[in-house]
Every structure is written in structure tokens, then in C-alpha cells.
Scaffold this motif. Sequence first.
Motif, PDB file in Angstrom:
ATOM      1  N   CYS A 146      37.418  45.980  27.563  1.00  0.00           N
ATOM      2  CA  CYS A 146      37.065  45.192  28.312  1.00  0.00           C
ATOM      3  C   CYS A 146      36.817  44.111  26.892  1.00  0.00           C
ATOM      4  CB  CYS A 146      35.886  44.893  29.299  1.00  0.00           C
ATOM      5  SG  CYS A 146      34.039  45.947  28.978  1.00  0.00           S
ATOM      6  N   ASP A 176      38.045  37.178  38.779  1.00  0.00           N
ATOM      7  CA  ASP A 176      37.338  37.343  37.690  1.00  0.00           C
ATOM      8  C   ASP A 176      36.402  36.108  37.880  1.00  0.00           C
ATOM      9  OD1 ASP A 176      38.910  34.623  37.628  1.00  0.00           O
ATOM     10  OD2 ASP A 176      39.709  34.976  35.887  1.00  0.00           O
ATOM     11  N   ARG A 220      35.930  40.806  32.110  1.00  0.00           N
ATOM     12  CA  ARG A 220      37.294  41.247  31.446  1.00  0.00           C
ATOM     13  C   ARG A 220      38.033  40.102  31.386  1.00  0.00           C
ATOM     14  NH1 ARG A 220      36.193  43.184  36.705  1.00  0.00           N
ATOM     15  NH2 ARG A 220      37.240  41.606  37.969  1.00  0.00           N
ATOM     16  N   ALA A 270      42.486  42.911  29.440  1.00  0.00           N
ATOM     17  CA  ALA A 270      41.430  43.627  30.523  1.00  0.00           C
ATOM     18  C   ALA A 270      41.711  44.428  32.178  1.00  0.00           C
ATOM     19  CB  ALA A 270      40.049  42.882  30.408  1.00  0.00           C
TER      20      ALA A 270
END
Length: 466
Positions: free
Chosen positions: A190, A8, A220, A459
Motif C-alpha cells: 500500500c 477508495d 490504497r 495497492a
Amino acid sequence: MSATAPADAATIAADVGAARSSARTVVAEALDRIRRLDGRVNAFTDILADRALARADRLDAAIRGGVPAGPLAGVPFAVKNLIDIAGLPTRAGSKINRDRTPAARDGALVRRLEAAGAILLGALNMGEYAYDFTGENVHDGDAHNPHALDHMTGGSSGGSGAALAAGLVPLTLGSDTNGSIRVPAAFCGCFGLKPTYGRLTRAGSFPFVGSLDHLGPMARSVTDLALAYDAMQGPDTDDPVATARPPDPVLPGLDGGPGGLRIAVAGGYFARGGDPDAFAAVAQIADTLGARRTVELPEAHRARAAAYLITAAEGATLHLERLRTRPQDFDPAVRDRLIAGAMIPAPHVEQAQRFRRWYRDAVLDLFGSVDVILAPTTPCRAPKGGQTHFVLDGTTLPLRPNIGLFTQPISFIGLPVVAVPVWLDAGLPLGVQVIVAPWREDLALRVARYLETSGSCAAPVAELAR
């Protein structure tokens, strides 16, 4: 769902900033994922590999030289192709706009993200001129839902949702006039933030309906959403509705939880006209938050109708010259709705605007007794690609205009919303809107973060990204 999802944005920024990883490596890996996977997803319309790698090299050199890294250091991102990118014509999902002069500089939000260390990888697919809830495009091809490639992404920010769900980038930008961030967030599973109208500058983007248009991030994770949001805040004299509000960072309070917040579920209009699963998703979120109260947004059905009318009329006004000179170059479905909008009598538009003022005051009154309102994002899960009708409450309806029946009454008066993804089962996701009063994005993000950490929202990257 992939067991080894790409990192991420928060993780990338921490690793690049501490020199545990290089921005070049992160960008090269993202470009490789795009090369391998986007042929099936069709999220990107333009890829800026040389620009991105050059910027990554400059960032790595700066970090080696002791320059403090920004909060989004090395984070790859991509933007809906109605946002200006220097050197490219801003196509806004259309054929006609490809003849425009290339943008002289990046849009304001692109510049702000890159000032925070993020790296632009390209432009993303969208519905023509943002007049779309499906993610389909007759010029660039349809974006495909990574969780089920024969299903829609939702629109009009379809490429933005698809790029996240496929793990191509950890952060995207979309626009939301009537639901165009929130719908693909629901269909693609998401998180999406539609901020307060005027909170984030729209300078350097192609408009649709000036009195309803918002730009915002999709991600996400809620932390990534907040990181991007904080980096993009601030007044901008280039956007007349984004000139007064100072930045109000939300990241420091993100993990505060929902304690003390008065949370209610939207009833009435928002509790009918959808599939049972849409309401089951809201019930699941309400249960997690301990929300037992129900409130009703007054005249929400009229708000949706008025939003629809204003959208058609303003959108048609923007495109009148293109409709006169190049009608054959529009998506026929978009063209016909714009032509219809051009014929709406002015008194009808004025009546809708007067109602809009009344409705805004009536809804804001609700926030005297509640802090957060929960509602479905869409009336159903993502339909099949090419589908034109669906059945709601036993009635067959045209799909394209009715996907947004729960989002339009909210953006109509510019309320901030975080759209959170909900997985009831192994099928496709659904979405829930976390709605708050103007300028209280912090509360919506705080609730979304709690839902994420509690396991009620997630997500995941789609299976095809393995």
C-alpha cells in the motif's frame, strides 16, 4: 488480488457528499467486512461500531439538511492503537498501558479527519510500544499479511497496513519513528506517507522517541493519501514541534507529473545489503521516471547506527519506571532492548546527536542539485511469520533490527517520504521510498501519483477480501 475491491476514500466521499450513497451504508459495509475477514488478519484491536454508526447517521442528516459535505465525507478509517480514542486506554501495543485511564478525547489527527467528514471505526494492532519492524505482538496476537497470511505485515504499524490490504477500510493512520509506516506499506503493498518531522501534530498519541516520532496516513491510492494529508495539516500548540508551519495543500497539484523534476537514485549504502529484488524494484521505478543519475547520502551507515543508538536511549528513558515495576509484563524482546538502551553511556548519545546535525546538513546539500531521491524501502519482501533471521549478501542477520536498514537513515533527519508499492511478479510486493527535501511532500506525492497512473505502482486488495 480482488477484482471487486471496496471503494477508495475519494469515491466514497464523492458519493456520500452527493447523496448517491449514505454514510451509514458505507460504514455498515465496512463493519461487515471487518466481521467476516479480520479473524484471519487480526488488524483490529478495538471496533467502535456504535460510535461509527451514530456518527454516520449524524453526517447523513446534515447532508440531507443542506450542510456542505467535507472532503472525506463518510470515509471509514482506523488508527494505530497508540493514538488516543476517547473512552479507551491508549494501549500502544502493550499489556501495561491497558491499565491507563481511558483517553478523555480523541487524538488531534482523529479530530481533524472527523472534522473533514471521515468516520473512525476502531484501533489497529501494532508492535509493543512501536519498538518493532515485524507486526508481531505477544499480547494481541500477530497481524497477518493479507496477501499471504503466513507472512509478516511489517511494523510497527502492522495493523494499519493489514487493514488496507484486506480492504477493511480505505484509510489508516500509523506512526513512523525509524520506518514503521514505510515498512508495512512495502510488505502489505500500500501507499504510506511519512511527512516532514513536525508537519503533522502528534498530540494525543503515545510517544516512542520524541525526537524521531512522526504520524502519517496510509492508503490504497495516492489521492486518498493526499486527501487525508491535507485534512490533517496545520499547527498545534499541543505538540511543541508542530506549531509553526501553516497548511500547504497538495491535492490541487497532484496530477502535475514528474516533468522538470531532478530525480536520482540513492547509491552506495542504499545499493547493497539487500535482496536483488529490492534493487530491481528501485530500477523499475527509476526507469519509469527516466531517472539516470545516482547520488550518495554521505555516511548513511553511520546515520543508521546513530539512529539506532538514539532510539534505544530515548526509548529506554521513557520506559524506565515501567521497566522497574512491571518488567514481566513487557514483550521480552522489547524489554531486553530497552534495558540495553538504558545502559548506553551519555557521551555516546551526545556524539550521535552531534553527528546527526552534521548528517542533516550534508544530506540537505544534496537537494541543491536534486529534487527527489529513490531508495529501497526494505531489503527484502515480507518474511514468514515467526522468522527471526534472514540472509543478506550471504550473511545471516537478526531480522527484527535489520528490516529498517534503508528507512532509518531517512527518518533520522525527518525527511518526508512517500512509500510506494511495487509488484515485480505474482509474489509479494516490495517498496520504494520517494524521498524529498523538508516540507516538499507535494513533490513526493506528485511523483507517487504519476507512478500510480502509469501502472508502475498499485495497492490491490488481497484475494481473501472477495
